[in-house]
Design an enzyme around this catalytic site. Structure first.
Site, PDB file in Angstrom:
ATOM      1  N   GLU A   1      44.026  42.164  32.001  1.00  0.00           N
ATOM      2  CA  GLU A   1      43.971  42.290  33.464  1.00  0.00           C
ATOM      3  C   GLU A   1      45.198  41.656  34.107  1.00  0.00           C
ATOM      4  O   GLU A   1      45.767  42.183  35.056  1.00  0.00           O
ATOM      5  CB  GLU A   1      42.717  41.601  34.009  1.00  0.00           C
ATOM      6  CG  GLU A   1      41.404  42.192  33.534  1.00  0.00           C
ATOM      7  CD  GLU A   1      40.892  41.575  32.237  1.00  0.00           C
ATOM      8  OE1 GLU A   1      41.699  41.241  31.352  1.00  0.00           O
ATOM      9  OE2 GLU A   1      39.667  41.429  32.124  1.00  0.00           O
TER      10      GLU A   1
ATOM     11  N   ASN B   1      45.913  42.931  26.309  1.00  0.00           N
ATOM     12  CA  ASN B   1      46.059  41.503  26.008  1.00  0.00           C
ATOM     13  C   ASN B   1      47.164  41.308  24.970  1.00  0.00           C
ATOM     14  O   ASN B   1      47.347  42.121  24.056  1.00  0.00           O
ATOM     15  CB  ASN B   1      44.739  40.842  25.599  1.00  0.00           C
ATOM     16  CG  ASN B   1      43.934  41.567  24.554  1.00  0.00           C
ATOM     17  OD1 ASN B   1      44.110  42.761  24.346  1.00  0.00           O
ATOM     18  ND2 ASN B   1      43.053  40.855  23.897  1.00  0.00           N
TER      19      ASN B   1
ATOM     20  N   GLU C   1      48.451  38.293  22.579  1.00  0.00           N
ATOM     21  CA  GLU C   1      48.131  36.954  22.066  1.00  0.00           C
ATOM     22  C   GLU C   1      49.381  36.266  21.527  1.00  0.00           C
ATOM     23  O   GLU C   1      50.447  36.870  21.369  1.00  0.00           O
ATOM     24  CB  GLU C   1      47.042  37.063  20.997  1.00  0.00           C
ATOM     25  CG  GLU C   1      45.766  37.639  21.592  1.00  0.00           C
ATOM     26  CD  GLU C   1      44.582  37.655  20.650  1.00  0.00           C
ATOM     27  OE1 GLU C   1      44.773  37.559  19.414  1.00  0.00           O
ATOM     28  OE2 GLU C   1      43.445  37.759  21.170  1.00  0.00           O
TER      29      GLU C   1
ATOM     30  N   CYS D   1      37.724  37.377  32.646  1.00  0.00           N
ATOM     31  CA  CYS D   1      37.535  35.926  32.519  1.00  0.00           C
ATOM     32  C   CYS D   1      37.780  35.269  33.883  1.00  0.00           C
ATOM     33  O   CYS D   1      38.315  35.896  34.812  1.00  0.00           O
ATOM     34  CB  CYS D   1      38.468  35.354  31.452  1.00  0.00           C
ATOM     35  SG  CYS D   1      40.175  35.181  32.005  1.00  0.00           S
TER      36      CYS D   1
ATOM     37  N   CYS E   1      41.360  35.436  35.268  1.00  0.00           N
ATOM     38  CA  CYS E   1      41.743  36.774  35.757  1.00  0.00           C
ATOM     39  C   CYS E   1      41.059  37.093  37.083  1.00  0.00           C
ATOM     40  O   CYS E   1      41.647  37.744  37.951  1.00  0.00           O
ATOM     41  CB  CYS E   1      41.417  37.838  34.720  1.00  0.00           C
ATOM     42  SG  CYS E   1      42.549  37.786  33.318  1.00  0.00           S
TER      43      CYS E   1
ATOM     44  N   CYS F   1      45.722  37.888  29.193  1.00  0.00           N
ATOM     45  CA  CYS F   1      44.670  38.918  29.173  1.00  0.00           C
ATOM     46  C   CYS F   1      45.222  40.249  29.694  1.00  0.00           C
ATOM     47  O   CYS F   1      46.225  40.288  30.423  1.00  0.00           O
ATOM     48  CB  CYS F   1      43.517  38.517  30.077  1.00  0.00           C
ATOM     49  SG  CYS F   1      42.602  37.072  29.547  1.00  0.00           S
TER      50      CYS F   1
HETATM   51  N1  THU Z   1      40.610  39.002  27.011  1.00  0.00           N
HETATM   52  C1  THU Z   1      41.144  39.911  27.894  1.00  0.00           C
HETATM   53  O1  THU Z   1      42.241  40.430  27.688  1.00  0.00           O
HETATM   54  N2  THU Z   1      40.419  40.220  28.988  1.00  0.00           N
HETATM   55  C2  THU Z   1      39.150  39.792  29.243  1.00  0.00           C
HETATM   56  O2  THU Z   1      38.552  40.196  30.227  1.00  0.00           O
HETATM   57  C3  THU Z   1      38.519  38.846  28.318  1.00  0.00           C
HETATM   58  C4  THU Z   1      39.369  38.313  27.232  1.00  0.00           C
HETATM   59  C5  THU Z   1      41.347  38.722  25.773  1.00  0.00           C
HETATM   60  C6  THU Z   1      41.972  37.367  25.634  1.00  0.00           C
HETATM   61  C7  THU Z   1      42.052  37.243  24.122  1.00  0.00           C
HETATM   62  O3  THU Z   1      43.227  37.910  23.658  1.00  0.00           O
HETATM   63  C8  THU Z   1      40.858  38.015  23.609  1.00  0.00           C
HETATM   64  O4  THU Z   1      40.460  38.847  24.679  1.00  0.00           O
HETATM   65  C9  THU Z   1      39.700  37.149  23.174  1.00  0.00           C
HETATM   66  O5  THU Z   1      39.366  36.217  24.139  1.00  0.00           O
END
Ligand code: THU
Length: 126
Positions: A55, A42, A44, A86, A89, A53
Site C-alpha cells: 500500500e 511489498n 522486504e 497494517c 499504512c 508494504c
Molecule cells: N504487508 C503488506 O504489504 N501489506 C499489508 O497490508 C500487510 C502486510 C507485507 C509486509 C511484509 O512484507 C509481509 O506482508 C508480511 O507482513
C-alpha cells in the site's frame, strides 16, 4: 473501472512482490481522483524493519508523481484472512484521503470493502 478490475491490477502487482523472508506476497492498486491508478507490491529487506508494504509503495509512487487525492485502494493477498492494511499504512493513506474506500481481498477472489475512516478513526494529524 470496476472494483474487480482494480483488484485484478492489485493481483498483478502482487506478482512483483519481493518477499524472501515472509513469503507473503501483497499487491495494491491505488486509484486517484483523476482516475489514474498506481500499483505497488511489498518489498522486504534483510533488515526486516526496512520492509515497505504494498500500500505504501503504491502511495509513494502516486505522491511522487504529484497525486494526493485518492478514491479507492484494492489490496490483494492469497491469504486466509482479509488482507486489511497494517496500522502504518492506514495512517499513511489517511494523510491524503481519510474517506477513501479500501477493498481487501482474500483467497478465492472475494473481497470486503471499508471506508478508511472506519479502519482508522481519529487519525493523527496536526
Ligand atoms: N504487508 C503488506 O504489504 N501489506 C499489508 O497490508 C500487510 C502486510 C507485507 C509486509 C511484509 O512484507 C509481509 O506482508 C508480511 O507482513
Amino acid at each position: 473501472m470496476t472494483d474487480r478490475e482494480l483488484m485484478s491490477m492489485a493481483y498483478e502487482a502482487s506478482m512483483n512482490a519481493y518477499v524472501p523472508y515472509s513469503r507473503f506476497a501483497v499487491g495494491a492498486a491505488l486509484e486517484c481522483s483523476d482516475g489514474t491508478v498506481y500499483t505497488g507490491c511489498n518489498v522486504e529487506n534483510a533488515a526486516l524493519g526496512s520492509t515497505i508494504c504494498a500500500e505504501r509503495t503504491a502511495c509513494v509512487k502516486a505522491v511522487s508523481d504529484g497525486k494526493r487525492q485518492f478514491r479507492r485502494i484494492a489490496i490483494f493477498a492469497d491469504s486466509q484472512n482479509w488482507c486489511t492494511p497494517c496500522g502504518a499504512c492506514r495512517q499513511f493513506l489517511a494523510e491524503f484521503s481519510p474517506e477513501m474506500e479500501v477493498l481487501c481481498a482474500k483467497a478465492g477472489s472475494r473481497y470486503v470493502s471499508y471506508k478508511l475512516s472506519e479502519l482508522l478513526p481519529h487519525t493523527f494529524n496536526y
